[in-house]
Write a protein that holds these residues in place. Structure first.
Motif, PDB file in Angstrom:
ATOM      1  N   PRO A 188       0.831  -1.206   0.000  1.00  0.00           N
ATOM      2  CA  PRO A 188       0.000   0.000   0.000  1.00  0.00           C
ATOM      3  C   PRO A 188       0.864   1.254   0.000  1.00  0.00           C
ATOM      4  N   ILE A 189       0.335   2.308  -0.584  1.00  0.00           N
ATOM      5  CA  ILE A 189       1.051   3.569  -0.615  1.00  0.00           C
ATOM      6  C   ILE A 189       0.865   4.291   0.717  1.00  0.00           C
ATOM      7  N   ALA A 190       1.961   4.611   1.359  1.00  0.00           N
ATOM      8  CA  ALA A 190       1.866   5.331   2.628  1.00  0.00           C
ATOM      9  C   ALA A 190       1.342   6.740   2.380  1.00  0.00           C
ATOM     10  N   LEU A 191       0.578   7.260   3.335  1.00  0.00           N
ATOM     11  CA  LEU A 191       0.006   8.589   3.197  1.00  0.00           C
ATOM     12  C   LEU A 191       1.105   9.608   2.929  1.00  0.00           C
ATOM     13  N   GLY A 192       0.980  10.284   1.818  1.00  0.00           N
ATOM     14  CA  GLY A 192       1.948  11.329   1.492  1.00  0.00           C
ATOM     15  C   GLY A 192       3.158  10.839   0.738  1.00  0.00           C
ATOM     16  N   GLU A 193       3.181   9.573   0.335  1.00  0.00           N
ATOM     17  CA  GLU A 193       4.349   9.047  -0.384  1.00  0.00           C
ATOM     18  C   GLU A 193       3.906   8.350  -1.658  1.00  0.00           C
ATOM     19  N   PRO A 194       3.843   8.977  -2.800  1.00  0.00           N
ATOM     20  CA  PRO A 194       3.936  10.421  -2.976  1.00  0.00           C
ATOM     21  C   PRO A 194       2.580  11.073  -2.739  1.00  0.00           C
ATOM     22  N   PRO A 195       2.533  12.351  -2.408  1.00  0.00           N
ATOM     23  CA  PRO A 195       1.242  12.992  -2.163  1.00  0.00           C
ATOM     24  C   PRO A 195       0.484  13.243  -3.466  1.00  0.00           C
ATOM     25  N   PHE A 196      -0.799  13.114  -3.419  1.00  0.00           N
ATOM     26  CA  PHE A 196      -1.619  13.508  -4.559  1.00  0.00           C
ATOM     27  C   PHE A 196      -2.987  13.918  -4.037  1.00  0.00           C
ATOM     28  N   GLU A 197      -3.547  14.896  -4.698  1.00  0.00           N
ATOM     29  CA  GLU A 197      -4.889  15.358  -4.364  1.00  0.00           C
ATOM     30  C   GLU A 197      -5.879  14.537  -5.182  1.00  0.00           C
ATOM     31  N   THR A 198      -6.865  13.911  -4.542  1.00  0.00           N
ATOM     32  CA  THR A 198      -7.812  13.086  -5.282  1.00  0.00           C
ATOM     33  C   THR A 198      -8.674  13.958  -6.177  1.00  0.00           C
ATOM     34  N   THR A 199      -8.529  13.761  -7.475  1.00  0.00           N
ATOM     35  CA  THR A 199      -9.284  14.527  -8.454  1.00  0.00           C
ATOM     36  C   THR A 199     -10.132  13.584  -9.288  1.00  0.00           C
ATOM     37  N   ARG A 200     -10.952  14.150 -10.143  1.00  0.00           N
ATOM     38  CA  ARG A 200     -11.746  13.327 -11.053  1.00  0.00           C
ATOM     39  C   ARG A 200     -10.845  12.528 -11.989  1.00  0.00           C
ATOM     40  N   ALA A 201      -9.711  13.100 -12.339  1.00  0.00           N
ATOM     41  CA  ALA A 201      -8.770  12.386 -13.210  1.00  0.00           C
ATOM     42  C   ALA A 201      -8.239  11.136 -12.513  1.00  0.00           C
ATOM     43  N   HIS A 202      -7.880  11.258 -11.225  1.00  0.00           N
ATOM     44  CA  HIS A 202      -7.401  10.093 -10.481  1.00  0.00           C
ATOM     45  C   HIS A 202      -8.493   9.027 -10.391  1.00  0.00           C
ATOM     46  N   LEU A 203      -9.708   9.466 -10.076  1.00  0.00           N
ATOM     47  CA  LEU A 203     -10.815   8.527  -9.956  1.00  0.00           C
ATOM     48  C   LEU A 203     -11.050   7.789 -11.259  1.00  0.00           C
TER      49      LEU A 203
END
Length: 249
Positions: A188-203
């Motif tokens: 699993p990706i640890a929180l903040g590694e790397p950071p990303f803001e959940t956007t519609r593109a990510h979804l």
């Protein structure tokens, strides 16, 4: 040779729908996908203009008048493997007009598509959720979004396999899309590694990866929550006096 996967998208001309098209076009298996865009007759021109951005996609547009009849959905969904719903409602109706969100025209159309999808033999339905989890909400809840919970009941009654994906609320101002970190139960990706803001593109990328990389049978019945860092905050503009949203560095 793997048989092409046929995906129907409901709400492709909306904010999330356009990102789904982009995610499919950029996926390594894009050439193995056949797309059908379901849209109201008044939005067909918008749909064709949107699709002009993705000339490599194999796609057809189907105009459906959901308010008049479900006729036309049978043909549009014949041979479809998965329905991706990204419906939103542009009727301007509010909680003062209807008791809950499931009574809005956009979500009534989603119900009609689900019924037709079952009749057509669709293998997976992805309802328009993408916000806060509603699958545990009581059916007698007075929440405005309980209509989404009613839709789950419809899918169960139809015995139509479905996948739920939640992302929480999107930032008021979406940052430029960044690559979605690969993640698995083993790593699993640890929180903040790397950071990303959940956007519609990510979804959109996440949903398409679930479908194309893991397969319909594997994800049917699953519930996923996609949440990146929440780095947005509100400030009051000294120039306008209005609340604005910015991203912390």
């Amino acid at each position: 040779m793997t048989a092409p996967l046929t995906i129907a998208i409901l709400g492709a001309t909306g904010d999330l729908g356009s990102h789904l098209l982009c995610a499919i076009s950029e996926h390594p298996k894009a050439q193995d996908v056949r797309l059908r865009i379901l849209t109201r007759p008044t939005s067909t021109e918008t749909a064709h203009n949107l699709l002009a951005r993705y000339p490599t996609l194999y796609v057809t547009v189907h105009a459906i008048d959901y308010s008049a009849t479900e006729l036309g959905l049978d043909a549009a969904l014949h041979g479809v493997d998965v329905v991706l719903s990204a419906v939103r409602d542009d009727s301007d109706l509010t909680r003062q007009d209807v008791k809950h969100s499931g009574l809005l025209p956009g979500f009534l159309a989603q119900d009609a598509v689900a019924r037709a999808a079952k009749a057509a033999g669709v293998r997976l339905f992805v309802p328009s959720e993408y916000g806060s989890p509603t699958h545990l909400m009581s059916l007698d809840s007075d929440s405005y979004v309980v209509g989404k919970r009613f839709h789950h009941e419809l899918l169960r009654e139809l015995q139509l396999p479905y996948l739920l994906v939640y992302s929480g609320s999107f930032p008021e101002v979406e940052p430029a899309a960044t690559p979605l970190p690969p993640q698995s139960a083993e790593a699993p990706i640890a929180l903040g590694e790397p950071p990303f803001e959940t956007t519609r593109a990510h979804l959109a990328v996440y949903v398409i990866e679930l479908i194309l990389d893991r397969g319909l049978d594997s994800v049917a019945g699953e519930i996923h929550v996609l949440r990146g860092l929440r780095r947005d905050r509100a400030i009051v503009s000294a120039e306008t006096g209005k609340t604005e949203w910015v991203l912390d560095g």
